[in-house]
Write a protein that holds these residues in place. Structure first.
Motif, PDB file in Angstrom:
ATOM      1  N   ASP A 149       0.833  -1.203   0.000  1.00 23.51           N
ATOM      2  CA  ASP A 149       0.000   0.000   0.000  1.00 23.51           C
ATOM      3  C   ASP A 149       0.866   1.251   0.000  1.00 23.51           C
ATOM      4  N   GLN A 150       2.134   1.092  -0.368  1.00 26.16           N
ATOM      5  CA  GLN A 150       3.029   2.233  -0.399  1.00 26.16           C
ATOM      6  C   GLN A 150       2.671   3.161  -1.560  1.00 26.16           C
ATOM      7  N   ALA A 151       2.822   4.452  -1.329  1.00 20.88           N
ATOM      8  CA  ALA A 151       2.479   5.446  -2.347  1.00 20.88           C
ATOM      9  C   ALA A 151       3.400   5.303  -3.556  1.00 20.88           C
ATOM     10  N   ILE A 152       2.792   5.268  -4.733  1.00 23.53           N
ATOM     11  CA  ILE A 152       3.537   5.122  -5.982  1.00 23.53           C
ATOM     12  C   ILE A 152       3.068   6.225  -6.929  1.00 23.53           C
ATOM     13  N   PRO A 153       3.979   7.018  -7.502  1.00 19.01           N
ATOM     14  CA  PRO A 153       3.561   8.088  -8.419  1.00 19.01           C
ATOM     15  C   PRO A 153       2.732   7.560  -9.582  1.00 19.01           C
ATOM     16  N   LEU A 154       1.637   8.253  -9.874  1.00 27.35           N
ATOM     17  CA  LEU A 154       0.751   7.978 -11.002  1.00 27.35           C
ATOM     18  C   LEU A 154       0.025   6.635 -10.887  1.00 27.35           C
ATOM     19  N   ILE A 155       0.030   6.041  -9.692  1.00 25.14           N
ATOM     20  CA  ILE A 155      -0.681   4.787  -9.462  1.00 25.14           C
ATOM     21  C   ILE A 155      -1.677   4.988  -8.321  1.00 25.14           C
ATOM     22  N   GLU A 156      -2.922   4.608  -8.568  1.00 21.10           N
ATOM     23  CA  GLU A 156      -3.945   4.680  -7.533  1.00 21.10           C
ATOM     24  C   GLU A 156      -4.019   3.328  -6.817  1.00 21.10           C
ATOM     25  N   THR A 157      -4.044   3.385  -5.490  1.00 22.67           N
ATOM     26  CA  THR A 157      -4.010   2.180  -4.666  1.00 22.67           C
ATOM     27  C   THR A 157      -5.258   2.086  -3.811  1.00 22.67           C
ATOM     28  N   GLU A 158      -5.908   0.943  -3.866  1.00 23.76           N
ATOM     29  CA  GLU A 158      -7.112   0.687  -3.061  1.00 23.76           C
ATOM     30  C   GLU A 158      -6.906  -0.593  -2.257  1.00 23.76           C
ATOM     31  N   ILE A 159      -6.946  -0.479  -0.940  1.00 27.67           N
ATOM     32  CA  ILE A 159      -6.837  -1.665  -0.093  1.00 27.67           C
ATOM     33  C   ILE A 159      -8.172  -2.393  -0.101  1.00 27.67           C
ATOM     34  N   ILE A 160      -8.180  -3.616  -0.604  1.00 26.10           N
ATOM     35  CA  ILE A 160      -9.427  -4.391  -0.665  1.00 26.10           C
ATOM     36  C   ILE A 160      -9.442  -5.527   0.351  1.00 26.10           C
ATOM     37  N   GLY A 161      -8.323  -5.739   1.026  1.00 23.85           N
ATOM     38  CA  GLY A 161      -8.295  -6.802   2.025  1.00 23.85           C
ATOM     39  C   GLY A 161      -6.957  -6.855   2.733  1.00 23.85           C
ATOM     40  N   ARG A 162      -6.876  -7.748   3.684  1.00 27.53           N
ATOM     41  CA  ARG A 162      -5.619  -7.973   4.405  1.00 27.53           C
ATOM     42  C   ARG A 162      -5.476  -9.466   4.665  1.00 27.53           C
ATOM     43  N   THR A 163      -4.243  -9.904   4.688  1.00 23.86           N
ATOM     44  CA  THR A 163      -3.961 -11.306   4.994  1.00 23.86           C
ATOM     45  C   THR A 163      -2.961 -11.383   6.131  1.00 23.86           C
ATOM     46  N   GLN A 164      -3.168 -12.319   7.017  1.00 28.08           N
ATOM     47  CA  GLN A 164      -2.305 -12.455   8.180  1.00 28.08           C
ATOM     48  C   GLN A 164      -1.014 -13.209   7.837  1.00 28.08           C
ATOM     49  N   ILE A 165       0.061 -12.814   8.513  1.00 24.98           N
ATOM     50  CA  ILE A 165       1.296 -13.580   8.463  1.00 24.98           C
ATOM     51  C   ILE A 165       1.071 -14.864   9.258  1.00 24.98           C
ATOM     52  N   VAL A 166       1.545 -15.985   8.710  1.00 24.19           N
ATOM     53  CA  VAL A 166       1.397 -17.281   9.388  1.00 24.19           C
ATOM     54  C   VAL A 166       2.749 -17.970   9.470  1.00 24.19           C
ATOM     55  N   CYS A 167       2.790 -18.993  10.257  1.00 29.77           N
ATOM     56  CA  CYS A 167       3.975 -19.838  10.374  1.00 29.77           C
ATOM     57  C   CYS A 167       3.729 -21.111   9.574  1.00 29.77           C
ATOM     58  N   VAL A 168       4.607 -21.414   8.635  1.00 32.28           N
ATOM     59  CA  VAL A 168       4.508 -22.622   7.816  1.00 32.28           C
ATOM     60  C   VAL A 168       5.653 -23.556   8.217  1.00 32.28           C
ATOM     61  N   LEU A 169       5.313 -24.772   8.591  1.00 33.54           N
ATOM     62  CA  LEU A 169       6.327 -25.702   9.071  1.00 33.54           C
ATOM     63  C   LEU A 169       5.976 -27.126   8.686  1.00 33.54           C
ATOM     64  N   PRO A 170       6.937 -28.026   8.736  1.00 31.07           N
ATOM     65  CA  PRO A 170       6.643 -29.423   8.404  1.00 31.07           C
ATOM     66  C   PRO A 170       5.633 -30.009   9.386  1.00 31.07           C
ATOM     67  N   ALA A 171       4.760 -30.857   8.892  1.00 30.61           N
ATOM     68  CA  ALA A 171       3.744 -31.469   9.756  1.00 30.61           C
ATOM     69  C   ALA A 171       4.384 -32.312  10.848  1.00 30.61           C
ATOM     70  N   SER A 172       5.594 -32.786  10.614  1.00 27.39           N
ATOM     71  CA  SER A 172       6.278 -33.627  11.596  1.00 27.39           C
ATOM     72  C   SER A 172       7.031 -32.837  12.655  1.00 27.39           C
ATOM     73  N   HIS A 173       7.086 -31.513  12.513  1.00 30.45           N
ATOM     74  CA  HIS A 173       7.846 -30.683  13.452  1.00 30.45           C
ATOM     75  C   HIS A 173       7.139 -30.641  14.805  1.00 30.45           C
ATOM     76  N   ALA A 174       7.906 -30.567  15.877  1.00 28.20           N
ATOM     77  CA  ALA A 174       7.332 -30.543  17.228  1.00 28.20           C
ATOM     78  C   ALA A 174       6.402 -29.355  17.429  1.00 28.20           C
ATOM     79  N   LEU A 175       6.727 -28.204  16.821  1.00 28.06           N
ATOM     80  CA  LEU A 175       5.894 -27.009  16.987  1.00 28.06           C
ATOM     81  C   LEU A 175       4.541 -27.136  16.284  1.00 28.06           C
ATOM     82  N   ALA A 176       4.409 -28.128  15.403  1.00 26.03           N
ATOM     83  CA  ALA A 176       3.135 -28.315  14.708  1.00 26.03           C
ATOM     84  C   ALA A 176       2.028 -28.736  15.666  1.00 26.03           C
TER      85      ALA A 176
END
Length: 303
Positions: A149-176
């Motif tokens: 959403d950073q300002a860019i010359p001559l470009i109009e920006t419209e925020i239509i949504g947001r997505t969360q940062i997630v943690c992706v890890l192997p299914a076998s990992h202890a933290l899973a």
């Protein structure tokens, strides 16, 4: 020859008589005859010989007729094309999107768009955000989607949504086994995430600094999809956007990441070029797809 004269000439040639042509054009016979006479005077050519009440085309008329008929066919095609553009039943749309929305939001939007506008041709480009901006500026794309959403010359920006940062890890990992992953849980783990100078990197750095934790990924990436093979090969744990359908990739699981960090999902358009009707239709479908995927809910950074 003016358009009306061409129309009269063509109809007389097709019908063979003044009476039939006048009926087809919904005008009086005297009016049609007068137009035909004026046409012949302006051309300096006889178009018809009048023999026993019938009109016999001259060789010159026979030579002109295919060109006139082609002209009217082209005009009819132009009218159909204009109507199709107005109704959203023909034409082309050009969409440039970065990889994450191209693998999630864009297919959802295009599925509904194609169902409603099957005759519109779609040109889809998967390119980085800076290339999207260049394509919009040149007119090579009508719409862009990127997570910035950073300002860019001559470009109009419209925020239509947001997505969360997630943690992706192997299914076998202890933290899973955990319901969510905190920054402290990653101590001692090899971290795969965005470059510090990127927008996601900046947001993660700011959020983690408030927790007293430095943001120092051992493996830096530009696009979240690159993390897929790295995590599958056991190189580390990825902290990336949740927009990608991570659940569809074998051997991986995703968990919410704390502190919460949300990335903007933005529609980009050129400030110098108005959108076509077809691009407006696609823009509406992209907005609805965001809503349907639950991406338009407000979020709080650092929560």
């Amino acid at each position: 020859m003016r358009a009306r004269q061409l129309e009269v000439f063509r109809m007389v040639m097709r019908c063979g008589t003044i009476t039939s042509a006048a009926r087809a054009l919904n005008v009086s016979q005297p009016a049609l005859s007068q137009i035909l006479l004026h046409t012949e005077d302006e051309l300096g050519l006889k178009l018809f010989q009048r023999v026993k009440g019938r009109l016999i085309p001259t060789p010159e008329a026979e030579e002109l007729f295919p060109e006139v008929d082609r002209l009217f066919s082209d005009l009819a095609g132009l009218r159909r094309r204009a109507q199709g553009l107005r109704l959203g039943t023909s034409g082309v749309v050009r969409l440039a999107a970065s990889a994450p929305p191209s693998l999630s939001l864009v297919p959802e939007a295009l599925r509904h768009f194609r169902a409603a506008h099957a005759d519109i041709r779609i040109l889809s480009f998967v390119v980085p955000a800076e290339v999207i901006v260049a394509m919009l500026d040149r007119g090579d794309a009508g719409l862009g989607i990127a997570m910035t959403d950073q300002a860019i010359p001559l470009i109009e920006t419209e925020i239509i949504g947001r997505t969360q940062i997630v943690c992706v890890l192997p299914a076998s990992h202890a933290l899973a086994q955990r319901d969510a992953i905190d920054a402290a849980d990653l101590v001692g783990e090899t971290l795969i995430s965005y470059r510090a100078e990127s927008l996601p990197g900046q947001l993660l750095r700011d959020a983690l600094s408030r927790e007293g934790t430095p943001f120092q990924p051992e493996i830096e990436i530009d696009v979240s999809i690159i993390a897929l093979a790295f995590v599958q090969q056991g190189l580390g744990i990825a902290i990336v956007d949740g927009l990608l359908p991570w659940h569809s990739f074998p051997g991986l699981v995703t968990r919410p990441f704390r502190p919460s960090v949300a990335l903007p999902l933005c529609l980009l358009t050129s400030a110098r070029r108005p959108l076509s009707r077809n691009h407006e239709l696609l823009r509406d479908h992209l907005r609805r797809a965001c809503s349907g995927l639950g991406l338009n809910a407000p979020s709080v950074q650092g929560a």
